[in-house]
Scaffold this active site. Sequence first.
Site, PDB file in Angstrom:
ATOM      1  N   ARG A  44      41.171  77.619  69.137  1.00  0.00           N
ATOM      2  CA  ARG A  44      40.355  76.440  69.131  1.00  0.00           C
ATOM      3  C   ARG A  44      41.194  75.167  69.032  1.00  0.00           C
ATOM      4  O   ARG A  44      40.727  74.069  69.250  1.00  0.00           O
ATOM      5  CB  ARG A  44      39.403  76.510  67.920  1.00  0.00           C
ATOM      6  CG  ARG A  44      38.267  77.501  68.119  1.00  0.00           C
ATOM      7  CD  ARG A  44      37.451  77.667  66.852  1.00  0.00           C
ATOM      8  NE  ARG A  44      37.768  78.948  66.246  1.00  0.00           N
ATOM      9  CZ  ARG A  44      37.235  79.343  65.090  1.00  0.00           C
ATOM     10  NH1 ARG A  44      36.432  78.543  64.420  1.00  0.00           N
ATOM     11  NH2 ARG A  44      37.507  80.533  64.602  1.00  0.00           N
ATOM     12  N   GLY A  45      42.451  75.313  68.673  1.00  0.00           N
ATOM     13  CA  GLY A  45      43.296  74.160  68.316  1.00  0.00           C
ATOM     14  C   GLY A  45      43.488  73.109  69.386  1.00  0.00           C
ATOM     15  O   GLY A  45      43.818  71.968  69.071  1.00  0.00           O
ATOM     16  N   ASP A 101      47.982  73.814  71.496  1.00  0.00           N
ATOM     17  CA  ASP A 101      48.160  72.795  70.460  1.00  0.00           C
ATOM     18  C   ASP A 101      49.600  72.785  69.936  1.00  0.00           C
ATOM     19  O   ASP A 101      50.265  71.760  69.948  1.00  0.00           O
ATOM     20  CB  ASP A 101      47.131  72.975  69.315  1.00  0.00           C
ATOM     21  CG  ASP A 101      47.167  74.368  68.678  1.00  0.00           C
ATOM     22  OD1 ASP A 101      47.845  75.264  69.209  1.00  0.00           O
ATOM     23  OD2 ASP A 101      46.497  74.564  67.643  1.00  0.00           O
ATOM     24  N   ASP A 104      54.830  77.625  68.094  1.00  0.00           N
ATOM     25  CA  ASP A 104      55.468  77.889  66.801  1.00  0.00           C
ATOM     26  C   ASP A 104      56.449  79.054  67.000  1.00  0.00           C
ATOM     27  O   ASP A 104      57.564  78.843  67.479  1.00  0.00           O
ATOM     28  CB  ASP A 104      54.329  78.198  65.812  1.00  0.00           C
ATOM     29  CG  ASP A 104      54.777  78.376  64.392  1.00  0.00           C
ATOM     30  OD1 ASP A 104      55.513  77.526  63.885  1.00  0.00           O
ATOM     31  OD2 ASP A 104      54.386  79.370  63.756  1.00  0.00           O
ATOM     32  N   LYS A 132      57.498  73.380  67.478  1.00  0.00           N
ATOM     33  CA  LYS A 132      58.364  73.556  66.299  1.00  0.00           C
ATOM     34  C   LYS A 132      59.506  74.470  66.723  1.00  0.00           C
ATOM     35  O   LYS A 132      59.453  75.686  66.461  1.00  0.00           O
ATOM     36  CB  LYS A 132      57.588  74.234  65.164  1.00  0.00           C
ATOM     37  CG  LYS A 132      56.445  73.445  64.590  1.00  0.00           C
ATOM     38  CD  LYS A 132      55.978  74.146  63.302  1.00  0.00           C
ATOM     39  CE  LYS A 132      54.510  74.095  63.105  1.00  0.00           C
ATOM     40  NZ  LYS A 132      54.041  74.950  62.003  1.00  0.00           N
TER      41      LYS A 132
HETATM   42  P1  IMP Z   1      52.732  81.031  67.769  1.00  0.00           P
HETATM   43  O1  IMP Z   1      52.168  82.228  68.472  1.00  0.00           O
HETATM   44  O2  IMP Z   1      53.450  81.400  66.514  1.00  0.00           O
HETATM   45  O3  IMP Z   1      53.570  80.130  68.663  1.00  0.00           O
HETATM   46  O4  IMP Z   1      51.524  80.226  67.207  1.00  0.00           O
HETATM   47  C1  IMP Z   1      50.775  79.385  67.908  1.00  0.00           C
HETATM   48  C2  IMP Z   1      49.488  79.098  67.174  1.00  0.00           C
HETATM   49  O5  IMP Z   1      49.597  79.148  65.751  1.00  0.00           O
HETATM   50  C3  IMP Z   1      49.070  77.697  67.485  1.00  0.00           C
HETATM   51  O6  IMP Z   1      48.295  77.659  68.645  1.00  0.00           O
HETATM   52  C4  IMP Z   1      48.281  77.306  66.260  1.00  0.00           C
HETATM   53  O7  IMP Z   1      46.936  77.720  66.413  1.00  0.00           O
HETATM   54  C5  IMP Z   1      48.902  78.099  65.139  1.00  0.00           C
HETATM   55  N1  IMP Z   1      49.826  77.244  64.369  1.00  0.00           N
HETATM   56  C6  IMP Z   1      51.166  77.188  64.456  1.00  0.00           C
HETATM   57  N2  IMP Z   1      51.669  76.265  63.632  1.00  0.00           N
HETATM   58  C7  IMP Z   1      50.601  75.709  63.004  1.00  0.00           C
HETATM   59  C8  IMP Z   1      50.472  74.650  62.037  1.00  0.00           C
HETATM   60  O8  IMP Z   1      51.444  74.010  61.588  1.00  0.00           O
HETATM   61  N3  IMP Z   1      49.197  74.350  61.661  1.00  0.00           N
HETATM   62  C9  IMP Z   1      48.104  75.010  62.136  1.00  0.00           C
HETATM   63  N4  IMP Z   1      48.184  75.985  63.051  1.00  0.00           N
HETATM   64  C10 IMP Z   1      49.421  76.334  63.480  1.00  0.00           C
END
Ligand code: IMP
Length: 178
Positions: A44-45, A101, A104, A132
């Site tokens: 949803r972000g 959004d 990470d 990040k």
């Molecule tokens: P990844 O698969 O670890 O790259 O995560 C991506 C998802 O994790 C993003 O689309 C966000 O929904 C969530 N996410 C990552 N970092 C944050 C944060 O600092 N705050 C809130 N949601 C986050």
Amino acid sequence: MTRPYVIDQMISAKTIAARVEDLASEIETAFAGTDKLIVVGLLRGSFVFIGDLVRELNLNVEVDFLEASSYGDGMESSREVRILKDLRGEIGGRDVLVVEDIVDTGFTLSHVVSLLKSREPRRLETIALLDKPSRREVEVKATWTGFEIPDEFVVGYGIDFAQRNRNLPFIGKVRFTD
Ligand code: IMP
């Protein structure tokens, strides 16, 4: 129950709006001449970001959404990505822009990109409002990034902490007060 926290502003609404305008003009240039751009928001972000972005795009745009599981209600990435809601439309032979959004660990974006590429779009590019890079576990980079940020947990502008704070107009970092 979550621990008590306050939110410190990190990126103002004004700074975000200016960056969204710049990103939109780069996307317009990159997709100039497309008959239709399918903009895929990852729920949803990305819902606030995609809303602002498409309104700056002077292209023929179709909007679709995909929901992938990632963090659940916590602060840690689950690593295993599941598709909770698939696209409504077909993307084979189309121009596609995936809107995320935050990148990470990178698991979500890399999973979604390989899934959508298997449907053979004509062209697939990606945009993330936030990146990040210090948290990356899977090598993936969005075509366009709004802002690189340090390893902080952020909320606002569509992004939540346990489903809260999505409605803040700015990006802020969570600071625990206990
Ligand atoms: P990844 O698969 O670890 O790259 O995560 C991506 C998802 O994790 C993003 O689309 C966000 O929904 C969530 N996410 C990552 N970092 C944050 C944060 O600092 N705050 C809130 N949601 C986050």
